[in-house]
Design an enzyme around this catalytic site. Structure first.
Site, PDB file in Angstrom:
ATOM      1  CB  CYS A   2      -0.854   0.031   1.244  1.00 52.06           C
ATOM      2  SG  CYS A   2       0.150   0.369   2.683  1.00 52.06           S
ATOM      3  NE  ARG A  27       4.601   0.979  -2.668  1.00 51.22           N
ATOM      4  CZ  ARG A  27       5.858   0.758  -2.360  1.00 51.22           C
ATOM      5  NH1 ARG A  27       6.781   1.507  -2.884  1.00 51.22           N
ATOM      6  NH2 ARG A  27       6.199  -0.193  -1.546  1.00 51.22           N
ATOM      7  CD1 TRP A  75      -3.120  -4.642  -3.839  1.00 50.77           C
ATOM      8  CD2 TRP A  75      -2.378  -5.947  -2.185  1.00 50.77           C
ATOM      9  NE1 TRP A  75      -3.021  -5.920  -4.325  1.00 50.77           N
ATOM     10  CE2 TRP A  75      -2.568  -6.736  -3.335  1.00 50.77           C
ATOM     11  CE3 TRP A  75      -1.921  -6.562  -1.025  1.00 50.77           C
ATOM     12  CZ2 TRP A  75      -2.308  -8.097  -3.362  1.00 50.77           C
ATOM     13  CZ3 TRP A  75      -1.668  -7.931  -1.042  1.00 50.77           C
ATOM     14  CH2 TRP A  75      -1.859  -8.685  -2.201  1.00 50.77           C
ATOM     15  CG  ASN A  99       2.839  -1.414   3.354  1.00 53.69           C
ATOM     16  OD1 ASN A  99       2.202  -2.420   3.043  1.00 53.69           O
ATOM     17  ND2 ASN A  99       3.903  -1.014   2.698  1.00 53.69           N
ATOM     18  N   GLY A 100       1.398  -3.708   5.563  1.00 47.96           N
ATOM     19  CA  GLY A 100       1.930  -4.986   6.036  1.00 47.96           C
ATOM     20  C   GLY A 100       0.844  -5.846   6.635  1.00 47.96           C
ATOM     21  CD  GLU A 482       8.046 -11.095 -17.652  1.00 48.57           C
ATOM     22  OE1 GLU A 482       7.950 -11.900 -16.712  1.00 48.57           O
ATOM     23  OE2 GLU A 482       7.744  -9.887 -17.535  1.00 48.57           O
ATOM     24  CE  LYS A 486       4.667  -8.582 -17.433  1.00 46.51           C
ATOM     25  NZ  LYS A 486       5.587  -8.552 -16.529  1.00 46.51           N
ATOM     26  CD  GLU A 489       2.164  -9.264 -14.213  1.00 39.78           C
ATOM     27  OE1 GLU A 489       2.663  -8.963 -13.126  1.00 39.78           O
ATOM     28  OE2 GLU A 489       2.748  -9.040 -15.297  1.00 39.78           O
ATOM     29  CG  HIS A 505       6.173 -35.157 -21.409  1.00 42.18           C
ATOM     30  ND1 HIS A 505       6.367 -36.512 -21.398  1.00 42.18           N
ATOM     31  CD2 HIS A 505       7.226 -34.629 -22.097  1.00 42.18           C
ATOM     32  CE1 HIS A 505       7.493 -36.809 -22.035  1.00 42.18           C
ATOM     33  NE2 HIS A 505       8.026 -35.680 -22.466  1.00 42.18           N
ATOM     34  CE  LYS A 604       6.347  -1.776 -10.560  1.00 41.06           C
ATOM     35  NZ  LYS A 604       6.406  -2.613 -11.753  1.00 41.06           N
TER      36      LYS A 604
HETATM   37  N1  GLU Z   1      -3.123  -5.503   6.405  1.00 38.72           N
HETATM   38  C1  GLU Z   1      -3.654  -4.178   6.209  1.00 38.72           C
HETATM   39  C2  GLU Z   1      -5.046  -4.239   5.595  1.00 38.72           C
HETATM   40  O1  GLU Z   1      -5.435  -5.229   5.011  1.00 38.72           O
HETATM   41  C3  GLU Z   1      -2.739  -3.305   5.369  1.00 38.72           C
HETATM   42  C4  GLU Z   1      -2.790  -3.646   3.919  1.00 38.72           C
HETATM   43  C5  GLU Z   1      -1.880  -2.823   3.070  1.00 38.72           C
HETATM   44  O2  GLU Z   1      -0.640  -3.040   3.170  1.00 38.72           O
HETATM   45  O3  GLU Z   1      -2.402  -2.014   2.274  1.00 38.72           O
HETATM   46  O4  GLU Z   1      -5.748  -3.279   5.706  1.00 38.72           O
END
Ligand code: GLU
Length: 609
Positions: A2, A27, A75, A99-100, A482, A486, A489, A505, A604
């Site tokens: 994020c 992001r 995200w 974030n995390g 690759e 693409k 994605e 196979h 990203k």
């Molecule tokens: N784990 C948090 C959430 O789900 C942060 C997500 C993030 O890194 O955007 O809100």
């Protein structure tokens, strides 16, 4: 993954936060929000589902002004994309952006419930807000409170916390997710990516793992995980903030595809001297590590993994150095055995890819000769923690689907190979041939870009397809991988890549006239082999799209499309052949009306594992 931005200033920071979020949107973009303390000392928090524009529209309709605030573009990892789950999360006077992932949030929540806290969202982050609030009630300064909270968290975080009662400071903490402070006069900022800060300041301080920072408008205090006050050096970023614009292009991805020849040319100009590879940035002392290596272990994820796969063919066939390539998330958990005199190479665009970073850290407890990071973001964790670094210098890559990172990584890997061959005293021809081929690479990429209109036309064949197969042999097998990545994605077409010899196979069972088969088949010593695989597909009625510079003399060309590709020097074919495949995916996504730069569910810089 994020984006975070925080600001403390003497002026109104609302536009700074919004502009920062727009620059970070690549992001994470399923929702966004901001919290500021207004002139009456009240927290104003606005959150919206969807892109930053939705938040910015909401801000337009509100009178919002303040000199301190935090903002976030999300995200989702825990809890669906929804306004209620958007950050900032608040608990009484505390607001937080994160974030995390907090892995032990459920057990913390269980304890907090007994103290009367109720979460209104499904996120792991809200629990931290409540924990900070609860801990604050036990006494101590804002900083001390956060210092007591952090050891209770398991998982990863880059977080910025605001306490309404202390509207002169922000507390930021980093463990596993990057944070960078932007320094200025009478105002300071914090972001998860320097890109958010560049229009306001180029003076940056990267927080290190375990750091906690207390940021006011006029001071920055940083403490390490043991609570010791520490100085972290300030650097002056040389990334131009306008390099983060689309310019004349419609999408970042399009711009980044087109930039490939220029960025590669610039990188080569800095490294190719007197027909040799000059990596003076490695330092002559470190060259001894490369000279002594007997095995290379490459660790990477996604597109970078595919680049590593190409390098494996190169290292073994050109200089007979055994090379293994592994996906970082597997490497880090499978207790790998270190080969004799093995050297670790990590590849990552952002330098913050959680699994790759963890693999690097793990490697330090093992008997590798040393580590080299090939990375695009200066100052990133991977760069700071590796023994040796080679920067791709591709400039900011904003499109979620990597393009120029891939080709610049391959260019660096090829130069590295030439350098190792020189250091090991191998035949001078190896380095000479590589240098000769690299010199024409930018031109070859330009020739590939001329295929754009053709790819736009070809894309029409694919818009109603649900599946595709990509085939290649040798160094073109990872290019097929690759190309398939693409397509998945950004075009949301299920695509699989196979080493062409593997067809019989299993995957041949999938062939019918609804299954496009894309074959990457430059004219090389494997051409005859791949021609046989092409016949196997033809015999079963598959529709073929063959990217080649070779002549195909077949009587019946029904269901067979030859995409004629200009001649490319053998050694650099993988770098050149990916370009038309990038263009093809781009045009298919465009025709399907997909969001090319921000494909669904992806973001990203994968800073969570
Ligand atoms: N784990 C948090 C959430 O789900 C942060 C997500 C993030 O890194 O955007 O809100």
């Amino acid at each position: 993954m994020c984006g975070i931005i925080g600001a403390i200033s003497y002026r109104n920071i609302v536009d700074i936060l919004l502009d920062g979020l727009r620059r970070l949107e690549y992001r994470g973009y399923d929702s966004s929000g901001l919290a500021i303390v207004d002139i009456h000392g009240q927290v104003m928090c606005l959150r919206r589902l969807g892109g930053v524009q939705n938040l910015s529209d909401a801000v337009e309709n509100t009178i919002l002004s303040g000199t301190i605030g935090i903002a976030h573009t999300r995200w989702a990892t825990h809890g669906k994309p929804a306004e209620i789950n958007a950050h900032p999360h608040t608990s009484s006077d505390i607001s937080i952006v994160h974030n995390g992932i907090i892995e032990n949030y459920q057990s913390i929540y269980k304890q907090l419930r007994e103290c009367g806290y109720i979460c209104s969202s499904e996120t792991d982050t809200e629990v931290v807000a409540h924990l900070v609030d609860w801990e604050g009630k036990q006494g101590g300064s804002f900083l001390e409170v956060v210092q007591r909270v952090l050891p209770r968290l398991r998982g990863t975080y880059g977080m910025v916390i605001l306490d309404r009662r202390m509207p002169d400071r922000l507390i930021a903490a980093r463990s596993g997710s990057p944070l960078v402070i932007g320094c200025s006069i009478g105002e300071n900022f914090i972001g998860s990516d320097p890109i958010a800060l560049l229009p306001i300041t180029r003076r940056l301080i990267y927080l290190e793992e375990g750091d906690i920072a207390q940021i006011t408008a006029s001071s920055i205090m940083i403490f390490d995980r043991c609570g010791n006050s520490v100085q972290r050096s300030e650097i002056l970023s040389n990334i131009r903030h306008d390099s983060v614009n689309k310019g004349v292009y419609h999408h970042y991805m399009q711009k980044e595809i087109y930039e490939q020849s220029t960025v590669i040319k610039k990188r080569l100009q800095g490294c190719l001297k007197n027909n040799k590879v000059d990596f003076s940035e490695l330092g002559s002392k470190n060259e001894i590590l490369l000279k002594n290596l007997k095995h290379i272990q490459i660790v990477a994820c996604g597109t970078s993994y595919n680049a590593g796969m190409v390098a494996r063919y190169w290292f073994e066939s050109l200089i007979q150095v055994p090379c293994d390539v592994e996906i970082a998330s597997e490497f880090r958990y499978r207790q790998p055995v270190v080969r004799h005199n093995s050297f670790l190479i990590t590849l990552s665009q952002s330098g913050e890819t959680a699994d790759t970073l963890a693999a690097l850290r793990l490697s330090k407890t093992m008997r590798y000769l040393g580590s080299l990071a090939i990375c695009n973001v200066p100052g990133s964790s991977l760069v700071r923690e590796s023994d040796l670094v080679l920067m791709t210098q591709a400039g900011p890559e904003i499109g979620v689907a990597s393009t120029k990172s891939f080709t610049t990584q391959l260019t660096i890997l090829l130069m590295l190979l030439a350098k190792i061959s020189y250091l090991k005293g191998m035949k001078p021809d190896i380095e000479r041939n590589i240098v000769e081929a690299l010199k024409v690479l930018p031109y070859r990429i330009d020739q590939m870009l001329l295929k754009n209109d053709f790819m736009a036309d070809l894309a029409k064949d694919f818009i109603n397809k649900e599946n595709a197969l990509f085939l290649g042999r040798g160094t073109q097998y990872p290019i097929a991988m690759e190309g398939a990545l693409k397509l998945k994605e950004i075009s949301y077409i299920h695509a699989e890549a196979y080493a062409a010899g593997e067809l019989k196979h299993g995957p041949l069972a999938l062939i019918d006239d609804n299954m496009p088969v894309i074959v990457v088949a430059p004219d090389n010593d494997l051409l005859e082999k791949i021609k046989s695989n092409i016949e196997e597909v033809r015999a079963r009625g598959g529709s073929l799209y063959i990217f080649t510079n070779a002549q195909f003399c077949v009587l019946n060309i029904e269901n067979m499309h030859i995409i004629s590709i200009p001649y490319v020097e053998a050694i650099i074919t993988p770098i050149a052949y990916i370009v038309p495949l990038q263009l093809l995916s781009y045009h298919i996504a465009l025709l399907k009306g997909n969001n090319v730069d921000q494909p669904r569910n992806l973001a990203k810089s994968v800073t969570v594992e």
